[in-house]
Enzyme design. Structure first.
Site, PDB file in Angstrom:
ATOM      1  N   GLY A  12      37.415   8.677  32.714  1.00 47.66           N
ATOM      2  CA  GLY A  12      37.359   7.236  32.149  1.00 47.66           C
ATOM      3  C   GLY A  12      37.253   6.217  33.438  1.00 47.66           C
ATOM      4  O   GLY A  12      37.814   6.252  34.128  1.00 47.66           O
ATOM      5  N   GLY A  14      36.823   2.983  32.898  1.00 47.77           N
ATOM      6  CA  GLY A  14      37.051   1.578  32.365  1.00 47.77           C
ATOM      7  C   GLY A  14      38.157   0.973  33.569  1.00 47.77           C
ATOM      8  O   GLY A  14      37.945   1.414  34.882  1.00 47.77           O
ATOM      9  N   PHE A  15      38.865   0.001  33.395  1.00 48.94           N
ATOM     10  CA  PHE A  15      39.629  -0.882  34.475  1.00 48.94           C
ATOM     11  C   PHE A  15      40.475   0.357  35.204  1.00 48.94           C
ATOM     12  O   PHE A  15      40.498   0.250  36.452  1.00 48.94           O
ATOM     13  CB  PHE A  15      40.350  -1.963  33.690  1.00 48.94           C
ATOM     14  CG  PHE A  15      39.515  -3.211  33.201  1.00 48.94           C
ATOM     15  CD1 PHE A  15      39.046  -3.986  34.004  1.00 48.94           C
ATOM     16  CD2 PHE A  15      39.319  -3.167  31.846  1.00 48.94           C
ATOM     17  CE1 PHE A  15      38.426  -4.811  33.803  1.00 48.94           C
ATOM     18  CE2 PHE A  15      38.562  -4.266  31.524  1.00 48.94           C
ATOM     19  CZ  PHE A  15      37.925  -5.318  32.358  1.00 48.94           C
ATOM     20  N   GLU A 176      37.898 -15.044  18.864  1.00 50.06           N
ATOM     21  CA  GLU A 176      36.692 -15.332  19.757  1.00 50.06           C
ATOM     22  C   GLU A 176      35.644 -15.041  19.221  1.00 50.06           C
ATOM     23  O   GLU A 176      34.369 -15.828  19.128  1.00 50.06           O
ATOM     24  CB  GLU A 176      36.939 -14.091  20.872  1.00 50.06           C
ATOM     25  CG  GLU A 176      37.767 -14.881  22.138  1.00 50.06           C
ATOM     26  CD  GLU A 176      38.113 -13.816  23.377  1.00 50.06           C
ATOM     27  OE1 GLU A 176      38.748 -14.438  24.433  1.00 50.06           O
ATOM     28  OE2 GLU A 176      37.960 -12.614  23.022  1.00 50.06           O
ATOM     29  N   ASP A 315      45.119   1.882  28.719  1.00 47.11           N
ATOM     30  CA  ASP A 315      45.378   1.741  27.194  1.00 47.11           C
ATOM     31  C   ASP A 315      45.741   2.949  26.543  1.00 47.11           C
ATOM     32  O   ASP A 315      46.478   2.798  25.425  1.00 47.11           O
ATOM     33  CB  ASP A 315      44.185   1.340  26.592  1.00 47.11           C
ATOM     34  CG  ASP A 315      43.853  -0.263  26.449  1.00 47.11           C
ATOM     35  OD1 ASP A 315      44.496  -0.764  27.257  1.00 47.11           O
ATOM     36  OD2 ASP A 315      42.830  -0.537  25.906  1.00 47.11           O
ATOM     37  N   ALA A 326      43.553  -5.623  30.205  1.00 46.48           N
ATOM     38  CA  ALA A 326      43.111  -5.186  31.419  1.00 46.48           C
ATOM     39  C   ALA A 326      43.969  -5.038  32.653  1.00 46.48           C
ATOM     40  O   ALA A 326      43.924  -4.039  33.516  1.00 46.48           O
ATOM     41  CB  ALA A 326      41.950  -6.012  31.597  1.00 46.48           C
TER      42      ALA A 326
HETATM   43  C1  FAD Z   1      36.494  -6.957  22.611  1.00 49.90           C
HETATM   44  C2  FAD Z   1      37.876  -6.825  23.638  1.00 49.90           C
HETATM   45  C3  FAD Z   1      38.417  -7.994  23.940  1.00 49.90           C
HETATM   46  C4  FAD Z   1      39.275  -7.939  25.113  1.00 49.90           C
HETATM   47  N1  FAD Z   1      39.840  -8.925  25.802  1.00 49.90           N
HETATM   48  C5  FAD Z   1      40.832  -8.880  26.802  1.00 49.90           C
HETATM   49  C6  FAD Z   1      41.107 -10.058  27.590  1.00 49.90           C
HETATM   50  O1  FAD Z   1      40.717 -11.175  27.226  1.00 49.90           O
HETATM   51  N2  FAD Z   1      42.203  -9.720  28.401  1.00 49.90           N
HETATM   52  C7  FAD Z   1      42.650  -8.482  28.702  1.00 49.90           C
HETATM   53  O2  FAD Z   1      43.363  -8.256  29.601  1.00 49.90           O
HETATM   54  N3  FAD Z   1      42.543  -7.386  28.004  1.00 49.90           N
HETATM   55  C8  FAD Z   1      41.416  -7.586  26.840  1.00 49.90           C
HETATM   56  N4  FAD Z   1      41.074  -6.278  26.299  1.00 49.90           N
HETATM   57  C9  FAD Z   1      41.785  -5.302  26.413  1.00 49.90           C
HETATM   58  C10 FAD Z   1      40.967  -4.501  27.799  1.00 49.90           C
HETATM   59  O3  FAD Z   1      39.756  -4.436  27.698  1.00 49.90           O
HETATM   60  C11 FAD Z   1      41.802  -3.118  27.743  1.00 49.90           C
HETATM   61  O4  FAD Z   1      42.904  -3.154  27.729  1.00 49.90           O
HETATM   62  C12 FAD Z   1      41.257  -2.287  28.964  1.00 49.90           C
HETATM   63  O5  FAD Z   1      39.818  -2.142  28.635  1.00 49.90           O
HETATM   64  C13 FAD Z   1      41.871  -1.021  29.191  1.00 49.90           C
HETATM   65  O6  FAD Z   1      41.329  -0.461  30.207  1.00 49.90           O
HETATM   66  P1  FAD Z   1      41.316   1.261  30.184  1.00 49.90           P
HETATM   67  O7  FAD Z   1      40.817   1.825  31.396  1.00 49.90           O
HETATM   68  O8  FAD Z   1      42.418   1.814  29.874  1.00 49.90           O
HETATM   69  O9  FAD Z   1      40.458   1.672  28.916  1.00 49.90           O
HETATM   70  P2  FAD Z   1      38.884   1.392  28.872  1.00 49.90           P
HETATM   71  O10 FAD Z   1      38.400   0.112  29.482  1.00 49.90           O
HETATM   72  O11 FAD Z   1      38.554   1.417  27.255  1.00 49.90           O
HETATM   73  O12 FAD Z   1      37.813   2.392  29.503  1.00 49.90           O
HETATM   74  C14 FAD Z   1      37.993   3.753  29.007  1.00 49.90           C
HETATM   75  C15 FAD Z   1      36.767   4.545  29.582  1.00 49.90           C
HETATM   76  O13 FAD Z   1      36.893   5.877  29.257  1.00 49.90           O
HETATM   77  C16 FAD Z   1      35.798   6.639  28.704  1.00 49.90           C
HETATM   78  N5  FAD Z   1      36.290   7.765  27.763  1.00 49.90           N
HETATM   79  C17 FAD Z   1      36.883   7.600  26.615  1.00 49.90           C
HETATM   80  N6  FAD Z   1      36.839   8.798  25.965  1.00 49.90           N
HETATM   81  C18 FAD Z   1      36.489   9.715  27.042  1.00 49.90           C
HETATM   82  C19 FAD Z   1      36.425  10.939  27.086  1.00 49.90           C
HETATM   83  N7  FAD Z   1      36.833  11.937  25.988  1.00 49.90           N
HETATM   84  N8  FAD Z   1      35.549  11.457  27.881  1.00 49.90           N
HETATM   85  C20 FAD Z   1      35.226  10.888  28.944  1.00 49.90           C
HETATM   86  N9  FAD Z   1      35.191   9.487  29.076  1.00 49.90           N
HETATM   87  C21 FAD Z   1      35.815   8.886  27.989  1.00 49.90           C
HETATM   88  C22 FAD Z   1      35.073   5.123  27.988  1.00 49.90           C
HETATM   89  O14 FAD Z   1      33.692   5.337  27.845  1.00 49.90           O
HETATM   90  C23 FAD Z   1      35.550   4.094  28.955  1.00 49.90           C
HETATM   91  O15 FAD Z   1      34.479   4.020  29.872  1.00 49.90           O
HETATM   92  C24 FAD Z   1      40.065  -6.573  25.279  1.00 49.90           C
HETATM   93  C25 FAD Z   1      39.343  -5.598  24.555  1.00 49.90           C
HETATM   94  C26 FAD Z   1      38.367  -5.585  23.985  1.00 49.90           C
HETATM   95  C27 FAD Z   1      37.824  -4.400  23.183  1.00 49.90           C
END
Ligand code: FAD
Length: 436
Positions: A12, A14-15, A176, A315, A326
């Site tokens: 992943g 993401g953040f 939003e 997440d 995030a």
């Molecule tokens: C529309 C929206 C608005 C938001 N607004 C806010 C805000 O204003 N403030 C805030 O703090 N938070 C906000 N959030 C929440 C925040 O974006 C998430 O908490 C954050 O992105 C989580 O980060 P993460 O790295 O855990 O997961 P993610 O950012 O979801 O990253 C996960 C990554 O894993 C990859 N992945 C998934 N499954 C697989 C797999 N099987 N194999 C390989 N790769 C995979 C995905 O492609 C992705 O790139 C918002 C979320 C959304 C959807």
């Protein structure tokens, strides 16, 4: 990359994944970052991509470019599909459907969450969620084509279901997107249509709770409600969307169970998230019982019980009811990387507990109106909007994206219009059409 260094696999980008990768840049390890997409997506601004304010390129940074200075890291495009914890191998699917294996000594699962339909997966075909760039572009396609279809229809009665937008979920994303659709209608599109007035658009925000934005202090959510009212968003509280069809939705009152039909061609779903499917494979392989929404419970040091080398962050992790935001993702990804570095270097405190520092939350309501809450500090209106903008620009990945985003915001504020309104008809292979 040196072959004899321990392998760290991050699933992943993401953040959580990016913060882990950046911290491991200085560690004596070889890192593989696997993601099913090519880019780090800034999800908090997806709704602005969906409503034509920003382009997908503004909110998505290529992972290879973003992490180019991490010399001990390679990036693989593929979707993790299986895990063998005894062999320490993850199987991933390539874009063409074939698979490959990646060995690891340490695993950081940072695969995030997806939209949850709470057992009503059939809603998804008519009510897209908002978690990926694909989702944002599908929503943009629906919104923009609704206005275009309405322009060709002769009477208000025929136009009404096309100009009715129902949003399920009154959390930050729902609020939003509701505000942005009204702003699009009354500001950006108002002078561009001939046969109808885009301001006819009705935006209905359906929320099961007693107030919108329940994660904020009641005084702030009250101010947000006033701004939504002024903007012309209709807020329906204490009701759930209980059925979604091609041309209507049914809402049900939580207490009385009375139902109501709303005729609409555009329903957007923001009511809840759950862990991505791969979390289920990890839970099964490690023998843990998934927590709420399929997330994986971890110990205070973010490790999965009985698996010293497997960390779950962001997440997809379940720890002390921490919210799916995030900040939690960034800090937990960083913490897992710190602990791995300490183990590799033979240092003490390789099992320090994760301590989350809550820096606050923000939500955009409309132009010049946003909320910002951090400890005792509660801002709304223009000050909240300035704070919201500053935070989002600060955390947006890449200087190019920061500059373009600021430029797009400035141009929309000054000129009123929105430039990112191109729609495509989807991938011909999967034949995604604007209206299923
Ligand atoms: C529309 C929206 C608005 C938001 N607004 C806010 C805000 O204003 N403030 C805030 O703090 N938070 C906000 N959030 C929440 C925040 O974006 C998430 O908490 C954050 O992105 C989580 O980060 P993460 O790295 O855990 O997961 P993610 O950012 O979801 O990253 C996960 C990554 O894993 C990859 N992945 C998934 N499954 C697989 C797999 N099987 N194999 C390989 N790769 C995979 C995905 O492609 C992705 O790139 C918002 C979320 C959304 C959807």
């Amino acid at each position: 990359m040196a072959g004899d260094r321990p392998n760290v696999l991050i699933i992943g980008g993401g953040f959580a994944g990016v913060f882990a990768a950046r911290r491991l840049k200085r560690a004596n390890v070889s890192v593989t970052l696997l993601d099913r997409g090519t880019s780090h997506v800034f999800q908090p601004l997806l709704y602005q991509c969906a409503t034509g304010l920003l382009s997908e390129g503004d909110i998505a940074s290529p992972l290879r470019h973003l992490l180019r200075r991490c010399r001990n890291l390679r990036v693989f495009l593929g979707e993790a599909s299986d895990i063998d914890v005894a062999a320490k191998t993850v199987t991933a699917r390539r874009f063409d459907g074939s698979t490959f294996d990646i060995d690891y000594d340490y695993l950081i699962l940072a695969a995030g969450a997806r939209q949850s339909y709470h057992g009503n997966e059939q809603f998804e075909q008519f009510a897209p969620g908002m978690k990926t760039v694909d989702d944002a572009l599908a929503i943009r396609r629906k919104i923009i084509s609704s206005f275009e279809i309405a322009e060709t229809l002769p009477t208000p009665a025929l136009r009404k279901p096309w100009l009715t937008f129902v949003i399920s979920g009154g959390g930050p994303t729902g609020v939003e997107i509701a505000g942005q659709i009204r702003e699009l209608a009354i500001r950006a599109l108002s002078k561009e249509f001939d046969s109808m007035d885009p301001a006819e658009a009705q935006v209905i925000l359906v929320h099961g709770g007693e107030r919108v934005l329940e994660s904020f202090h009641p005084s702030l959510s009250g101010k947000a409600q006033k701004t939504l009212d002024k903007l012309g968003v209709t807020t329906v509280l204490g009701r759930h969307v209980t059925d979604v069809q091609r041309d209507h939705v049914i809402t049900t009152d939580k207490k009385t169970k009375a139902t109501e039909q709303i005729d609409t061609h555009t329903v957007l779903w923001t009511a809840g998230v759950e862990a991505v499917p791969f979390a289920g494979a990890v839970a099964e392989a490690t023998g843990v019982t998934p927590a709420r929404g399929g997330t994986i419970p971890v110990g205070p040091d973010l490790r999965v019980a009985g698996h010293e080398n497997i960390f779950v962050v962001g997440d997809v992790m379940s720890l002390d009811k921490l919210p799916g935001v995030a900040e939690v993702a960034m800090q937990s990804g960083h913490h897992a990387a710190v602990l791995i570095s300490r183990v590799v270097d033979g240092k003490a405190k390789a099992d320090s507990p994760f301590k989350y520092r809550d820096l606050g939350t923000a939500a955009y309501i409309s132009r010049y109106h946003a909320l910002l809450e951090s400890g005792p500090l509660r801002l709304s209106g223009f000050l909240g909007w300035l704070g919201w903008g500053g935070i989002h620009i600060f955390f947006l990945a890449g200087s190019r994206n920061r500059v373009w985003t600021l430029a797009s915001w400035a141009s929309t504020i000054i000129g009123g219009s929105r430039g990112e309104r191109a729609i495509t008809y989807g991938d011909p292979e999967t034949a995604r059409r604007p209206y299923p």
